[in-house]
Design an enzyme around this catalytic site. Structure first.
Site, PDB file in Angstrom:
ATOM      1  N   SER A 264      -2.294 -11.703  -2.300  1.00 17.58           N
ATOM      2  CA  SER A 264      -2.072 -13.244  -2.061  1.00 17.58           C
ATOM      3  C   SER A 264      -2.340 -14.144  -3.456  1.00 17.58           C
ATOM      4  O   SER A 264      -1.989 -15.218  -3.548  1.00 17.58           O
ATOM      5  CB  SER A 264      -2.906 -13.767  -1.156  1.00 17.58           C
ATOM      6  OG  SER A 264      -4.236 -13.202  -1.144  1.00 17.58           O
TER       7      SER A 264
ATOM      8  N   ASP B  29      -5.452  -4.628  -2.976  1.00 14.55           N
ATOM      9  CA  ASP B  29      -4.085  -4.700  -2.327  1.00 14.55           C
ATOM     10  C   ASP B  29      -3.248  -3.851  -3.564  1.00 14.55           C
ATOM     11  O   ASP B  29      -2.919  -4.318  -4.646  1.00 14.55           O
ATOM     12  CB  ASP B  29      -3.400  -5.864  -2.206  1.00 14.55           C
ATOM     13  CG  ASP B  29      -3.419  -6.328  -0.909  1.00 14.55           C
ATOM     14  OD1 ASP B  29      -3.909  -5.743   0.221  1.00 14.55           O
ATOM     15  OD2 ASP B  29      -3.325  -7.502  -0.480  1.00 14.55           O
TER      16      ASP B  29
ATOM     17  N   LYS C 115      -5.439  -1.104  -0.256  1.00 17.41           N
ATOM     18  CA  LYS C 115      -5.026  -1.488   1.052  1.00 17.41           C
ATOM     19  C   LYS C 115      -3.519  -1.479   0.968  1.00 17.41           C
ATOM     20  O   LYS C 115      -2.854  -1.917  -0.151  1.00 17.41           O
ATOM     21  CB  LYS C 115      -5.458  -2.873   1.403  1.00 17.41           C
ATOM     22  CG  LYS C 115      -4.706  -3.626   2.806  1.00 17.41           C
ATOM     23  CD  LYS C 115      -5.506  -4.827   3.357  1.00 17.41           C
ATOM     24  CE  LYS C 115      -5.194  -6.010   2.995  1.00 17.41           C
ATOM     25  NZ  LYS C 115      -3.679  -6.352   2.707  1.00 17.41           N
TER      26      LYS C 115
ATOM     27  N   GLU D 211      -2.791  -8.656  11.025  1.00 21.84           N
ATOM     28  CA  GLU D 211      -2.355 -10.132  10.670  1.00 21.84           C
ATOM     29  C   GLU D 211      -1.542 -10.614  11.734  1.00 21.84           C
ATOM     30  O   GLU D 211      -0.470 -10.252  11.881  1.00 21.84           O
ATOM     31  CB  GLU D 211      -1.826 -10.097   9.196  1.00 21.84           C
ATOM     32  CG  GLU D 211      -1.418 -11.534   8.862  1.00 21.84           C
ATOM     33  CD  GLU D 211      -1.333 -11.608   7.239  1.00 21.84           C
ATOM     34  OE1 GLU D 211      -1.397 -10.575   6.288  1.00 21.84           O
ATOM     35  OE2 GLU D 211      -0.767 -12.638   6.705  1.00 21.84           O
TER      36      GLU D 211
HETATM   37  O1  KIV Z   1      -3.128 -10.770   0.312  1.00 25.25           O
HETATM   38  C1  KIV Z   1      -4.173 -10.956   1.133  1.00 25.25           C
HETATM   39  O2  KIV Z   1      -4.936 -11.858   0.821  1.00 25.25           O
HETATM   40  C2  KIV Z   1      -4.205 -10.184   2.336  1.00 25.25           C
HETATM   41  C3  KIV Z   1      -5.061 -10.917   3.602  1.00 25.25           C
HETATM   42  C4  KIV Z   1      -4.175 -12.198   4.051  1.00 25.25           C
HETATM   43  C5  KIV Z   1      -5.143 -10.158   4.518  1.00 25.25           C
HETATM   44  O3  KIV Z   1      -3.444  -9.275   2.650  1.00 25.25           O
END
Ligand code: KIV
Length: 271
Positions: free
Chosen positions: A52, A90, A120, A189
């Site tokens: 994000s 991520d 993740k 989510e």
């Molecule tokens: O990228 C992000 O912030 C996320 C969250 C919304 C779980 O994956």
């Protein structure tokens, strides 16, 4: 303290223990050193360097454009700030889907160049080969099911996922596949609360929800959203704990007025 010598208080094992004793897990995103220091000192258990960042840091409409180099820059800044929380990063779009060798190379780069604790990945069965290969290298993996923003062009909307029986059944199956593979947690989510509660009951690893209700073992929000820095994004699941947009706009406006009026700096503020 060097990254190598840091032993953070929250580990993947600790999260499973928290679930067993019914202690909820608080996760927030951070993308830079200063914000991560505040989040860590405030007692957040898991700091997610979310993709994000593409939206809130870089102004992109989707998370797809963010690159591995950009994520490594954000994650290494966060890791330098954090003493206690588990830092999860991520894997960006295009660095793990379809080819598990590419996935492992991307994962190793993130771990080596940032000092983060875990990664993740979005998806279930479709990315299982990549998940397995990364886990085989000893890298902890958090899954991410339900609304997976990297697949926005497949879904077409950011609406609630898995309302239909077939999609809900696939989500439950995927959650078990990820747990059986060895993932330490799963983010859920924007899915119905009852479905998230069922998955949380069935899994022994913790679930972390965003827009997935109170039955999850933990919650995650984007820090810019919950602090009210972004005003445009107002989904039902978002609770705003501050209105930093107003506070910052007011402070910056007063600074501009003071400079224009030659009231800043004053006698005490110069040498
Ligand atoms: O990228 C992000 O912030 C996320 C969250 C919304 C779980 O994956």
């Amino acid at each position: 303290m060097s990254v190598e010598s840091k032993v953070r208080a929250v580990t993947t094992l600790r999260l499973t223990e928290m679930k067993s004793r019914g202690e909820k897990i608080a996760m927030l995103t951070s993308y830079d050193y200063s914000m991560a220091r505040i989040a860590d000192a405030s007692g957040v258990d898991v700091i997610l360097v979310g993709d994000s960042a593409a939206n809130v840091m870089a102004g992109y409409e989707t998370t797809l454009p963010i690159t591995l180099d950009m994520m490594i820059y954000h994650a290494s800044s966060v890791v330098r700030a954090v003493n206690r929380a588990l830092v999860v990063v991520d894997m960006p779009f295009g660095t793990y889907q379809g080819n598990s060798k590419v996935a492992l190379d991307s994962a190793v780069r993130i771990m080596k160049e940032t000092g983060a604790d875990a990664l993740k990945l979005e998806g279930g069965e479709e990315i299982l080969e990549s998940v397995n290969r990364i886990l085989t290298a000893g890298i902890p993996v958090m899954g991410h099911l339900g609304l997976t923003p990297q697949s926005i062009h497949k879904f077409g909307t950011y609406n609630v996922r898995a309302k239909e029986e077939a999609e809900a059944a696939k989500l439950v199956r995927d959650a078990h596949l990820l747990e059986d593979a060895g993932c330490f947690a799963v983010t859920l989510e924007k899915i119905p609360a009852a479905l998230a509660a069922r998955v949380s009951d069935e899994l022994y690893i913790p679930t972390i929800g965003i827009g997935a209700g109170g039955g999850c073992d933990g919650q995650v929000l984007v820090i810019h959203d919950m602090l009210g820095i972004n005003k445009e994004f107002s989904p039902r699941f978002l609770r705003r704990y501050a209105d930093l947009h107003t506070i910052m706009t007011d402070a910056i406006g007063r600074y501009v007025s003071d400079v224009k009026a030659q009231e800043f700096p004053n006698e005490q503020e110069q040498y």
